[in-house]
Design an enzyme around this catalytic site. Sequence first.
Site, PDB file in Angstrom:
ATOM      1  N   ASP A 167       0.857  -1.196   0.000  1.00  0.00           N
ATOM      2  CA  ASP A 167       0.000   0.000   0.000  1.00  0.00           C
ATOM      3  C   ASP A 167       0.889   1.240   0.000  1.00  0.00           C
ATOM      4  O   ASP A 167       1.031   1.927   1.001  1.00  0.00           O
ATOM      5  CB  ASP A 167      -0.922  -0.018   1.213  1.00  0.00           C
ATOM      6  N   ASN A 176      11.154  -7.600  -7.558  1.00  0.00           N
ATOM      7  CA  ASN A 176      10.636  -6.292  -7.944  1.00  0.00           C
ATOM      8  C   ASN A 176      11.773  -5.279  -8.021  1.00  0.00           C
ATOM      9  O   ASN A 176      12.757  -5.366  -7.293  1.00  0.00           O
ATOM     10  CB  ASN A 176       9.551  -5.832  -6.956  1.00  0.00           C
ATOM     11  N   ARG A 177      11.623  -4.371  -8.938  1.00  0.00           N
ATOM     12  CA  ARG A 177      12.510  -3.206  -9.034  1.00  0.00           C
ATOM     13  C   ARG A 177      11.647  -1.958  -9.245  1.00  0.00           C
ATOM     14  O   ARG A 177      11.851  -1.163 -10.155  1.00  0.00           O
ATOM     15  CB  ARG A 177      13.530  -3.388 -10.164  1.00  0.00           C
ATOM     16  N   PHE A 234      10.557   2.846  -5.588  1.00  0.00           N
ATOM     17  CA  PHE A 234       9.839   3.845  -4.776  1.00  0.00           C
ATOM     18  C   PHE A 234       8.839   4.652  -5.608  1.00  0.00           C
ATOM     19  O   PHE A 234       8.726   5.873  -5.481  1.00  0.00           O
ATOM     20  CB  PHE A 234      10.815   4.815  -4.099  1.00  0.00           C
ATOM     21  N   SER A 242      16.428  -0.694   0.419  1.00  0.00           N
ATOM     22  CA  SER A 242      15.910  -1.150  -0.868  1.00  0.00           C
ATOM     23  C   SER A 242      17.041  -1.198  -1.889  1.00  0.00           C
ATOM     24  O   SER A 242      17.846  -0.270  -1.975  1.00  0.00           O
ATOM     25  CB  SER A 242      14.822  -0.198  -1.376  1.00  0.00           C
ATOM     26  N   ASN A 265      16.597  -0.983  -5.049  1.00  0.00           N
ATOM     27  CA  ASN A 265      16.065  -0.481  -6.317  1.00  0.00           C
ATOM     28  C   ASN A 265      16.210   1.016  -6.539  1.00  0.00           C
ATOM     29  O   ASN A 265      15.758   1.543  -7.540  1.00  0.00           O
ATOM     30  CB  ASN A 265      14.594  -0.890  -6.446  1.00  0.00           C
ATOM     31  N   THR A 266      16.820   1.720  -5.586  1.00  0.00           N
ATOM     32  CA  THR A 266      17.187   3.124  -5.767  1.00  0.00           C
ATOM     33  C   THR A 266      18.706   3.195  -5.763  1.00  0.00           C
ATOM     34  O   THR A 266      19.335   2.805  -4.780  1.00  0.00           O
ATOM     35  CB  THR A 266      16.616   4.003  -4.637  1.00  0.00           C
ATOM     36  N   LYS A 302      14.699  -0.338   8.805  1.00  0.00           N
ATOM     37  CA  LYS A 302      14.533  -1.558   8.009  1.00  0.00           C
ATOM     38  C   LYS A 302      15.860  -1.900   7.349  1.00  0.00           C
ATOM     39  O   LYS A 302      16.442  -1.065   6.660  1.00  0.00           O
ATOM     40  CB  LYS A 302      13.443  -1.390   6.961  1.00  0.00           C
ATOM     41  N   ASN A 355      14.422  -6.527   4.575  1.00  0.00           N
ATOM     42  CA  ASN A 355      13.967  -6.109   3.255  1.00  0.00           C
ATOM     43  C   ASN A 355      14.250  -7.230   2.251  1.00  0.00           C
ATOM     44  O   ASN A 355      14.595  -8.340   2.626  1.00  0.00           O
ATOM     45  CB  ASN A 355      14.702  -4.811   2.858  1.00  0.00           C
TER      46      ASN A 355
END
Length: 345
Positions: free
Chosen positions: A69, A115-116, A119, A186, A188-189, A224, A253
């Site tokens: 979400d 997943n990538r 954000f 994460s 992915n950044t 996290k 994560n």
Amino acid sequence: MYQLLKPLLFKFDPENVHYFVTRNLKRFNKMPGGTAISEAIWASNDKRLEKEVFGLKFKNPVGLAAGFDKNAELIAEMGALGFGFVEVGTVTPLPQPGNDKPRMFRLPADEALINRMGFNNLGVDVAAERIATYRKSLKPGETALIIGGNIGKNKVTPNEDAVSDYIKCFDRLFDVVDYFVVNVSSPNTPGLRALQEKEPLMHILNTLQQRNSKNGISRPILLKIAPDLTNEQLDDIADIVKQTGIAGIIATNTTISREGLTSKFKDEMGGLSGKPLTKRSTEVISYLHKASNGAFPIIGVGGIHSAEDAVEKIAAGAVLVQLYTGFIYEGPGLISKINKELLSL
């Protein structure tokens, strides 16, 4: 019913399916009696499941992990499915589209996701307004779900200025969330995980702690962390928690490891979640719990696909657990299965 629908849903792009399912879930809950039906099927109101952690009372110890979400659209709906708390985000100061599509991949043979997303979110202002609207919508006497705000930096913000992005998100969400999660883990950044190093991480956390008081109120701040940290780095994390006085850790994560995967999308870039992470996330929880002598609360997340997986996390030292990939593979029934198992212990 979910297990009957899952083969059909899994034939389509996972990101499109996510939006299709959540849109229809919102529609169902807006129908007269829709929320009551969801709660009757899925939710548990057993007081024995209540858990008080870092000064907050959780309805039950099973939460929705960040990433599902992102824009605080589904708080009431997730509560009706039986979650004891919801973590929204990751949110950033400014809206951003995230990485190019496709950016989410199912690995059914491995019961995993890669997943990538990057954000992708509508920005902290939208999230703050939606959380405030949810709180205003509560009926007299109705208890709000515990809400966490997972905060990050915009992709265009250089690491040396990252603290300003965390401050903006922290200040904007302070009045509407119950706790914060600082996301520097994460994959992915670009460059984000460099902020897990001790010096920049101490700077971010100490800065937020200095701001963490408003009219005599403070919010628990959690960190996290990635599952890919070494034991030496985990020792640093335990020391950082002690030095900064933050409330606890979320472990873990997604991982950049691809060990043991068999599915065709195994080489896609991004963070891996799901069953392949079960063992490692539990190891991280156990190591931190033992290294710190249980000095701080740990929320366990990563590869929880069964009630037994959740119990293992708790036995390793977690006080609460969170679901994401397991929720997608197993459906909302997983929440009630975990709660029933916890009641039987």
